[in-house]
Design a protein around this motif. Structure first.
Motif, short mmCIF file in Angstrom:
data_model
loop_
_atom_site.label_atom_id
_atom_site.label_comp_id
_atom_site.label_asym_id
_atom_site.label_seq_id
_atom_site.Cartn_x
_atom_site.Cartn_y
_atom_site.Cartn_z
N VAL B 140 0.97 -0.97 0.12
CA VAL B 140 -0.15 -0.19 -0.08
C VAL B 140 0.52 0.95 0.33
O VAL B 140 0.74 2.06 -0.89
N LYS B 143 2.53 1.60 -3.16
CA LYS B 143 1.64 1.91 -4.38
C LYS B 143 0.78 2.95 -4.52
O LYS B 143 -0.03 3.82 -5.17
N PHE B 144 -0.01 2.99 -3.34
CA PHE B 144 -0.72 4.75 -2.62
C PHE B 144 0.53 5.46 -2.38
O PHE B 144 0.17 7.01 -2.99
N PHE B 145 1.76 5.68 -1.78
CA PHE B 145 2.22 6.71 -1.21
C PHE B 145 3.37 6.70 -2.02
O PHE B 145 3.73 8.64 -1.51
N ASP B 147 3.36 6.34 -4.63
CA ASP B 147 2.86 5.90 -6.61
C ASP B 147 4.06 5.57 -7.55
O ASP B 147 3.78 5.59 -9.04
N LEU B 148 4.16 4.54 -6.93
CA LEU B 148 4.69 3.40 -8.16
C LEU B 148 3.56 1.92 -8.57
O LEU B 148 3.40 1.96 -8.95
N THR B 149 4.23 1.91 -9.78
CA THR B 149 3.59 1.24 -10.24
C THR B 149 3.90 -0.87 -10.21
O THR B 149 4.19 -0.88 -9.47
N PHE B 150 3.11 -1.35 -10.77
CA PHE B 150 2.96 -3.28 -9.84
C PHE B 150 4.62 -3.57 -10.75
O PHE B 150 5.19 -4.05 -8.97
#
Lengths: 218, 185
Positions: B140, B143-145, B147-150
């Motif tokens: 999380v 991904k959200f803080f 801003d990285l892609t999978f």
């Protein structure tokens, strides 16, 4: 729209201007897929949660703790100088240690000054002089012994002849004794001269030995 | 022409032993790393410890940075590993100390009211994240803080994208059910 596509749309929502909620296909999928609907709600909530975070200022901290702890380049002399010193010390130890073994035992010394050239010359000269003196004394003793022995022989011969002969023969014998004495003295001079030559030759030999010894010392 | 030097340039200078370059690099990223650590640990003291560990690890591995990826990506890959290591060593502090969020710690607060609101929101965020398992919390965060892609997260953590998606979806469902999040939003 498949679940996988719908979830890809959710992921793309943040980084692009794509708004899944404006997509009829996405909305239709959510209406029919509870799993994706829950995920989408969680997705939106988490996004809002991330946006709600207010960055905190970093407190004062010791940046030196993470600041070039060991990468300083070491100067060349910090490693090479001790190595050079060790090599020099090793060379000195090996070259200047003298191990002496004689009749009284053995001893080891370090840094003893070698004999100078003058000292070597004086020692050689002293040894040669002692040898020459000894040689001279031996020669003199030999010569004196030879003289005494010869003289005794002559006197014995004269005494025996005087006892057997009379008159003119005695006078002749006396003349012969005088001649023999003269001859003996000549012989003694000749012997002395030969002995002197031998001494001089030995002296030359000693000088040559001295030169050789000096050459070896150098 | 007189703009701030790039990360790569600072890294090169730092590798040559220029302390000021390394100092600039730390100051450039310490805010992001510190807030990352705050969210991952849930308290300031652990966040400070973690941040220092991260920068030490970054420094030790600086020579291996080839510039093939963004420095920030590389840094957060290290941060992720350091965080995992941190979790191994220390239990996560579930109970957040009320006095931890010191007033001078918050940025962007123009008024006392806004300050209190920000403080409360951050606390709720940390409480919500604290309820997630460590692996889900890290996904999380990235991904959200961050801003990285999978794909980027997969590359950083060495975990397959499918595993990451599974972790993220599990986390999202839990977050949806958390009452603290409602306070935040």
């Amino acid at each position: 729209m498949l679940c996988e596509e719908a979830r890809a749309c959710m992921s793309a929502r943040r980084k692009s201007s794509f708004d899944p909620e404006g997509s009829p296909q996405f909305e239709t999928h959510l209406e029919h897929c509870q799993d994706c609907r829950e995920l989408y709600q969680g997705h939106v909530l988490t996004e809002q949660m991330a946006m709600a975070w207010t960055d905190e200022a970093v407190p004062q901290w010791d940046r030196l703790a993470a600041h070039m702890p060991a990468r300083q380049s070491t100067p060349w002399f910090t490693t090479l100088l001790p190595l050079a010193a060790c090599l020099i010390m090793g060379f000195l130890v090996v070259s200047r240690v003298e191990l002496v073994s004689d009749g009284t035992g053995w001893s080891m010394s370090f840094g003893k000054e070698p004999m100078g050239e003058a000292q070597v010359q004086a020692a050689i000269t002293q040894a040669l002089e002692a040898a020459a003196l000894q040689n001279n004394q031996d020669m003199k003793l030999l010569l004196a012994d030879y003289q005494l022995h010869t003289q005794q022989n002559m006197e014995n011969m004269v005494a025996a002849a005087s006892h057997q002969m009379r008159g003119e023969r005695k006078d002749d014998l006396t003349g012969m004794v005088a001649a023999w004495s003269e001859t003996r003295e000549g012989d003694m001079l000749w012997v002395q001269e030969r002995m002197q030559n031998i001494v001089l030759r030995q002296d030359r030999t000693h000088k040559n030995l001295s030169k050789i010894a000096k050459y070896v010392q150098q | 022409m007189f703009g701030s030097p790039s990360d790569d340039a600072l890294v090169r200078k730092a590798l040559k032993g220029q302390a000021d370059a390394w100092d600039k690099l730390i100051r450039r990223y310490e805010g992001r790393v510190y807030n990352f650590a705050m969210r991952m640990t849930g308290n300031r003291d652990d966040a400070m410890d973690l941040m220092q560990n991260i920068f030490l690890a970054v420094y030790r591995g600086l020579a291996s940075f080839r510039g093939e990826s963004e420095f920030s990506s590389w840094l957060f890959a290290i941060a992720s590993f350091r965080t995992t290591d941190f979790y191994r060593r220390r239990r996560f502090t579930e109970d957040l100390d009320e006095g931890e969020m010191a007033e001078e710690g918050l940025l962007h607060t123009q008024s006392p009211f806004g300050h209190v609101v920000s403080k409360q929101r951050n606390k709720c965020v940390m409480q919500a994240l604290a309820q997630l398992p460590e692996e889900q919390r890290l996904v999380v965060e990235l991904k959200f803080f961050q801003d990285l892609t999978f794909d980027e997260i997969s590359e950083q953590l060495g975990v397959s994208a499918n595993t990451l998606k599974s972790r993220l979806y599990g986390a999202l469902k839990k977050i949806k059910a958390m009452p603290e999040v409602m306070h935040v939003v």
